[in-house]
Design a protein around this motif. Structure first.
Motif, PDB file in Angstrom:
ATOM      1  N   UNK A  29       0.883  -1.163   0.000  1.00 29.05           N
ATOM      2  CA  UNK A  29       0.000   0.000   0.000  1.00 29.05           C
ATOM      3  C   UNK A  29       0.921   1.214   0.000  1.00 29.05           C
ATOM      4  N   UNK A  30       0.664   2.146  -0.885  1.00 25.20           N
ATOM      5  CA  UNK A  30       1.512   3.345  -0.950  1.00 25.20           C
ATOM      6  C   UNK A  30       0.631   4.569  -1.103  1.00 25.20           C
ATOM      7  N   UNK A  31       0.922   5.587  -0.318  1.00 24.66           N
ATOM      8  CA  UNK A  31       0.242   6.877  -0.383  1.00 24.66           C
ATOM      9  C   UNK A  31       1.292   7.975  -0.370  1.00 24.66           C
ATOM     10  N   UNK A  59      -7.959 -15.360   3.221  1.00 23.05           N
ATOM     11  CA  UNK A  59      -9.055 -14.697   3.924  1.00 23.05           C
ATOM     12  C   UNK A  59      -8.568 -13.498   4.728  1.00 23.05           C
ATOM     13  N   UNK A  60      -7.471 -13.649   5.438  1.00 23.12           N
ATOM     14  CA  UNK A  60      -6.923 -12.538   6.232  1.00 23.12           C
ATOM     15  C   UNK A  60      -6.349 -11.461   5.319  1.00 23.12           C
ATOM     16  N   UNK A  61      -5.757 -11.861   4.208  1.00 24.82           N
ATOM     17  CA  UNK A  61      -5.145 -10.890   3.299  1.00 24.82           C
ATOM     18  C   UNK A  61      -6.160  -9.863   2.820  1.00 24.82           C
ATOM     19  N   UNK A  62      -7.254 -10.327   2.279  1.00 24.02           N
ATOM     20  CA  UNK A  62      -8.241  -9.386   1.704  1.00 24.02           C
ATOM     21  C   UNK A  62      -8.768  -8.450   2.778  1.00 24.02           C
ATOM     22  N   UNK A  63      -9.123  -8.985   3.924  1.00 29.61           N
ATOM     23  CA  UNK A  63      -9.671  -8.159   5.003  1.00 29.61           C
ATOM     24  C   UNK A  63      -8.656  -7.123   5.475  1.00 29.61           C
ATOM     25  N   UNK A  64      -7.436  -7.553   5.765  1.00 35.88           N
ATOM     26  CA  UNK A  64      -6.420  -6.633   6.297  1.00 35.88           C
ATOM     27  C   UNK A  64      -5.933  -5.654   5.245  1.00 35.88           C
ATOM     28  N   UNK A  65      -5.722  -6.120   4.023  1.00 39.21           N
ATOM     29  CA  UNK A  65      -5.254  -5.218   2.963  1.00 39.21           C
ATOM     30  C   UNK A  65      -6.277  -4.104   2.724  1.00 39.21           C
ATOM     31  N   UNK A  66      -7.547  -4.464   2.605  1.00 37.62           N
ATOM     32  CA  UNK A  66      -8.584  -3.457   2.388  1.00 37.62           C
ATOM     33  C   UNK A  66      -8.702  -2.513   3.586  1.00 37.62           C
ATOM     34  N   UNK A  67      -8.649  -3.079   4.787  1.00 41.16           N
ATOM     35  CA  UNK A  67      -8.747  -2.267   5.999  1.00 41.16           C
ATOM     36  C   UNK A  67      -7.601  -1.261   6.090  1.00 41.16           C
ATOM     37  N   UNK A  88      -5.694  -0.178   3.586  1.00 38.54           N
ATOM     38  CA  UNK A  88      -5.782   0.774   2.470  1.00 38.54           C
ATOM     39  C   UNK A  88      -6.723   1.917   2.853  1.00 38.54           C
ATOM     40  N   UNK A  89      -7.893   1.584   3.367  1.00 37.28           N
ATOM     41  CA  UNK A  89      -8.846   2.609   3.806  1.00 37.28           C
ATOM     42  C   UNK A  89      -8.316   3.369   5.010  1.00 37.28           C
ATOM     43  N   UNK A  90      -7.654   2.642   5.913  1.00 35.63           N
ATOM     44  CA  UNK A  90      -7.127   3.267   7.125  1.00 35.63           C
ATOM     45  C   UNK A  90      -6.091   4.332   6.832  1.00 35.63           C
ATOM     46  N   UNK A  91      -5.159   4.061   5.917  1.00 30.01           N
ATOM     47  CA  UNK A  91      -4.130   5.064   5.620  1.00 30.01           C
ATOM     48  C   UNK A  91      -4.748   6.317   5.020  1.00 30.01           C
ATOM     49  N   UNK A 141      -7.731   7.625   5.654  1.00 26.98           N
ATOM     50  CA  UNK A 141      -8.362   8.425   6.705  1.00 26.98           C
ATOM     51  C   UNK A 141      -7.362   8.892   7.758  1.00 26.98           C
ATOM     52  N   UNK A 142      -6.420   8.037   8.142  1.00 26.01           N
ATOM     53  CA  UNK A 142      -5.464   8.423   9.192  1.00 26.01           C
ATOM     54  C   UNK A 142      -4.566   9.569   8.732  1.00 26.01           C
ATOM     55  N   UNK A 143      -4.116   9.538   7.490  1.00 26.09           N
ATOM     56  CA  UNK A 143      -3.264  10.632   7.007  1.00 26.09           C
ATOM     57  C   UNK A 143      -4.045  11.936   6.939  1.00 26.09           C
ATOM     58  N   UNK A 144      -5.320  11.873   6.599  1.00 27.88           N
ATOM     59  CA  UNK A 144      -6.146  13.083   6.653  1.00 27.88           C
ATOM     60  C   UNK A 144      -6.236  13.604   8.086  1.00 27.88           C
ATOM     61  N   UNK A 145      -6.357  12.692   9.054  1.00 26.81           N
ATOM     62  CA  UNK A 145      -6.401  13.105  10.459  1.00 26.81           C
ATOM     63  C   UNK A 145      -5.078  13.740  10.881  1.00 26.81           C
ATOM     64  N   UNK A 146      -3.953  13.240  10.360  1.00 28.53           N
ATOM     65  CA  UNK A 146      -2.664  13.835  10.686  1.00 28.53           C
ATOM     66  C   UNK A 146      -2.598  15.276  10.161  1.00 28.53           C
ATOM     67  N   UNK A 147      -3.069  15.485   8.943  1.00 29.17           N
ATOM     68  CA  UNK A 147      -3.065  16.835   8.375  1.00 29.17           C
ATOM     69  C   UNK A 147      -3.962  17.756   9.201  1.00 29.17           C
ATOM     70  N   UNK A 148      -5.136  17.278   9.598  1.00 33.65           N
ATOM     71  CA  UNK A 148      -6.026  18.079  10.453  1.00 33.65           C
ATOM     72  C   UNK A 148      -5.337  18.440  11.766  1.00 33.65           C
ATOM     73  N   UNK A 149      -4.632  17.471  12.361  1.00 33.64           N
ATOM     74  CA  UNK A 149      -3.885  17.718  13.596  1.00 33.64           C
ATOM     75  C   UNK A 149      -2.827  18.805  13.377  1.00 33.64           C
ATOM     76  N   UNK A 150      -2.055  18.679  12.311  1.00 33.19           N
ATOM     77  CA  UNK A 150      -1.016  19.677  12.030  1.00 33.19           C
ATOM     78  C   UNK A 150      -1.612  21.041  11.746  1.00 33.19           C
ATOM     79  N   UNK A 151      -2.724  21.083  11.019  1.00 30.73           N
ATOM     80  CA  UNK A 151      -3.366  22.358  10.714  1.00 30.73           C
ATOM     81  C   UNK A 151      -3.872  23.054  11.974  1.00 30.73           C
ATOM     82  N   UNK A 152      -4.321  22.279  12.935  1.00 27.96           N
ATOM     83  CA  UNK A 152      -4.873  22.840  14.170  1.00 27.96           C
ATOM     84  C   UNK A 152      -3.791  23.262  15.163  1.00 27.96           C
ATOM     85  N   UNK A 153      -2.587  22.723  15.007  1.00 28.28           N
ATOM     86  CA  UNK A 153      -1.510  22.986  15.971  1.00 28.28           C
ATOM     87  C   UNK A 153      -1.012  24.419  15.869  1.00 28.28           C
TER      88      UNK A 153
END
Length: 143
Positions: free
Chosen positions: A7-9, A116-124, A126-129, A131-143
Motif C-alpha cells: 500500500x503506498x500513499x 481470507x486474512x489478506x483481503x480483510x487486512x489489505x482493504x482495511x 488501504x482505507x485506514x491510511x 483516513x489516518x493521514x487526513x487526520x494527521x493533516x487536520x492535527x497539524x493544521x490545528x496545531x
C-alpha cells in the motif's frame, strides 16, 4: 495470481518536515491523530504502542530512524492469533517541498497472509491510511 503486497500513499503537507516528523515520531503526535494513547522509544529496536478507545492495541517495533526524513516500524496485524510472528512494515519518507513536505507512506508484507486474512487486512489498511493521514493533516493544521 499473487496477492497485492504493498500500500503506498504520497501527499503534500503544508507543514515543514520537522513538524511532520514530530507528528509521526512522538507519543503526543501519534496519540493526537493515530490512536488515543501512544508510547514510543524512538530508536531502532525500540518499542511503540498505540491504543484506541475501543480497546484495540497495536504493538510496534521501531526499525528505522533517520531524522527528519525516514521513520519505519513493523506492527502486529489485527485478526491473527496472539503471538503470530507475521507483521507488516510501514515506512514514512519525508522530503522538503518548498515550505511544506512531501510525505510518502508505504506498508508492505500483506502477501505473507492467508487469503481470507489478506483481503480483510489489505482493504482495511488501504482505507485506514487514507483516513489516518487526513487526520494527521487536520492535527497539524490545528496545531
Amino acid at each position: 495470481m499473487g496477492f497485492p503486497d504493498r500500500i503506498e500513499r504520497t501527499m503534500e503537507v503544508a507543514h515543514p518536515p520537522g513538524q511532520v516528523w514530530a507528528a509521526l515520531t512522538t507519543a503526543e503526535g501519534l496519540a493526537a491523530w493515530f490512536g488515543h494513547e501512544a508510547t514510543i522509544d524512538l530508536r531502532p529496536g525500540g518499542s511503540a504502542q498505540l491504543k484506541w478507545s475501543d480497546g484495540h492495541v497495536a504493538d510496534m517495533r521501531v526499525e528505522r530512524v533517520e531524522e527528519p526524513s525516514v521513520f519505519g516500524y513493523t506492527w502486529n496485524l489485527e485478526g491473527l492469533p496472539e503471538g503470530d510472528p507475521r507483521r507488516t512494515y510501514v515506512e514514512f519518507t519525508l522530503e522538503p517541498l518548498g515550505a511544506g513536505t512531501r510525505l510518502r507512506v508505504v506498508e508492505t508484507g500483506f502477501a505473507q497472509l492467508p487469503e481470507d486474512a489478506h483481503r480483510t487486512l489489505y482493504d482495511s489498511h488501504t482505507q485506514g491510511w487514507a483516513s489516518e493521514l487526513d487526520e494527521m493533516v487536520d492535527y497539524l493544521d490545528a496545531a
